[in-house]
Scaffold this motif. Structure first.
Motif, PDB file in Angstrom:
ATOM      1  N   MET A 110       0.821  -1.290  -0.053  1.00  0.00           N
ATOM      2  CA  MET A 110      -0.039  -0.220  -0.062  1.00  0.00           C
ATOM      3  C   MET A 110       0.597   1.442  -0.058  1.00  0.00           C
ATOM      4  O   MET A 110       0.208   2.299  -0.197  1.00  0.00           O
ATOM      5  CB  MET A 110      -0.941   0.071   1.240  1.00  0.00           C
ATOM      6  CG  MET A 110      -2.101  -1.051   1.236  1.00  0.00           C
ATOM      7  SD  MET A 110      -3.299  -0.666   2.440  1.00  0.00           S
ATOM      8  CE  MET A 110      -3.898   0.857   1.911  1.00  0.00           C
TER       9      MET A 110
ATOM     10  N   LYS B 229      -1.526   2.661  -4.640  1.00  0.00           N
ATOM     11  CA  LYS B 229      -2.558   3.813  -4.243  1.00  0.00           C
ATOM     12  C   LYS B 229      -3.448   4.139  -5.320  1.00  0.00           C
ATOM     13  O   LYS B 229      -4.697   4.567  -5.327  1.00  0.00           O
ATOM     14  CB  LYS B 229      -1.637   4.983  -3.743  1.00  0.00           C
ATOM     15  CG  LYS B 229      -0.854   4.672  -2.567  1.00  0.00           C
ATOM     16  CD  LYS B 229       0.334   6.082  -2.057  1.00  0.00           C
ATOM     17  CE  LYS B 229       1.067   5.733  -0.966  1.00  0.00           C
ATOM     18  NZ  LYS B 229       2.020   6.626  -0.787  1.00  0.00           N
TER      19      LYS B 229
ATOM     20  N   ILE C 144      -6.535   1.854  -5.866  1.00  0.00           N
ATOM     21  CA  ILE C 144      -7.384   1.842  -4.599  1.00  0.00           C
ATOM     22  C   ILE C 144      -8.012   3.031  -4.625  1.00  0.00           C
ATOM     23  O   ILE C 144      -8.895   3.532  -3.800  1.00  0.00           O
ATOM     24  CB  ILE C 144      -7.070   1.161  -3.461  1.00  0.00           C
ATOM     25  CG1 ILE C 144      -5.877   2.384  -2.946  1.00  0.00           C
ATOM     26  CG2 ILE C 144      -6.465  -0.273  -3.308  1.00  0.00           C
ATOM     27  CD1 ILE C 144      -5.283   1.860  -1.424  1.00  0.00           C
TER      28      ILE C 144
ATOM     29  N   THR D  70      -6.670   6.259  -3.895  1.00  0.00           N
ATOM     30  CA  THR D  70      -6.201   7.114  -2.683  1.00  0.00           C
ATOM     31  C   THR D  70      -5.053   8.096  -3.093  1.00  0.00           C
ATOM     32  O   THR D  70      -4.742   8.909  -2.425  1.00  0.00           O
ATOM     33  CB  THR D  70      -5.856   6.464  -1.452  1.00  0.00           C
ATOM     34  OG1 THR D  70      -4.730   5.558  -1.673  1.00  0.00           O
ATOM     35  CG2 THR D  70      -6.949   5.793  -0.937  1.00  0.00           C
TER      36      THR D  70
ATOM     37  N   CYS E 172      -5.403   0.690   7.740  1.00  0.00           N
ATOM     38  CA  CYS E 172      -5.184  -0.767   7.307  1.00  0.00           C
ATOM     39  C   CYS E 172      -3.903  -1.310   7.904  1.00  0.00           C
ATOM     40  O   CYS E 172      -3.871  -2.593   8.139  1.00  0.00           O
ATOM     41  CB  CYS E 172      -5.068  -0.691   5.619  1.00  0.00           C
ATOM     42  SG  CYS E 172      -6.548  -0.399   4.623  1.00  0.00           S
TER      43      CYS E 172
END
Length: 216
Positions: free
Chosen positions: A46, A52, A55, A57, A70
């Motif tokens: 992540m 990133k 997902i 973000t 997370c």
């Protein structure tokens, strides 16, 4: 195992029946390796820009907060799903040799100093809950203040000293596996992280890495 005698068990859960303890549990070993893999995939995966972006973000105010939440969940899995590899070794604090106590406590103290130092100096960076870190338009720059003036990776380096400090204190197979797992993850994660830092900051990071050690 309650080495301090205060009702708090450690990772070295000891069998109630010393005549039927487990010298080495292969199933627990595989289970714990899988748990470390889950943590590594979350924490290193992540942190990569491509993940990133996948997902949704990347570049958002919520980027660091989502990562931190997370990470907490993955950490909970690592802690509560852990199973002792062996249940025969009992760590008695009062029976630990003085030299091992001194070395182990010194390592633990140094680990706490560096790993907690980053939380004190850069709370927004660690948790991503407020401040300019959550501003997508912020100017990215290298940090040279303490503890980064001493080591390049204070959180990782501190955790290594903590983990191996308890190995010195307990001389336990469980602590040794725990420390080995963290060492493998941190070394691999650091390689990936430094690749990204060099790509982002170029010669400035090369010069910084020549002046400041990675972990100690």
């Amino acid at each position: 195992n309650d080495p301090l005698g205060v009702g708090v068990a450690t990772m070295d859960a000891v069998s109630k029946d010393p005549m039927h303890c487990t010298g080495f549990d292969t199933v627990a070993l595989v289970r714990n390796m899988a748990i470390f893999a889950i943590w590594g995939l979350q924490h290193s995966g992540m942190a990569r820009p491509i993940v990133k972006e996948m997902i949704g973000t990347l570049g958002l105010v919520e980027e660091r907060g989502v990562f931190a939440c997370c990470a907490i969940a993955a950490w909970a899995v690592l802690i509560f799903a852990w199973k002792p590899i062996e249940t025969c070794t009992v760590w008695h604090v009062e029976q630990t040799p003085v030299y091992r106590t001194a070395i182990g406590l010194a390592m633990v103290a140094w680990g706490l100093t560096t790993s907690l130092g980053i939380m004190y100096m850069l709370p927004d960076h660690v948790y991503g809950v407020a401040g300019e870190y959550n501003d997508p338009s912020r100017e990215k720059k290298l940090i040279y203040s303490w503890p980064y003036s001493m080591i390049r990776h204070p959180a990782s380096g501190g955790w290594l000293f903590l983990a191996w400090g308890f190995v010195v204190l307990s001389m336990s197979l469980n602590h040794a596996f725990w420390a080995t797992g963290w060492t493998a993850y941190i070394l691999l994660g650091t390689l990936l992280e430094e690749q990204g830092l060099r790509a982002e900051f170029g010669p400035a990071y090369d010069h910084y890495s020549q002046q400041v050690p990675a972990f100690c």
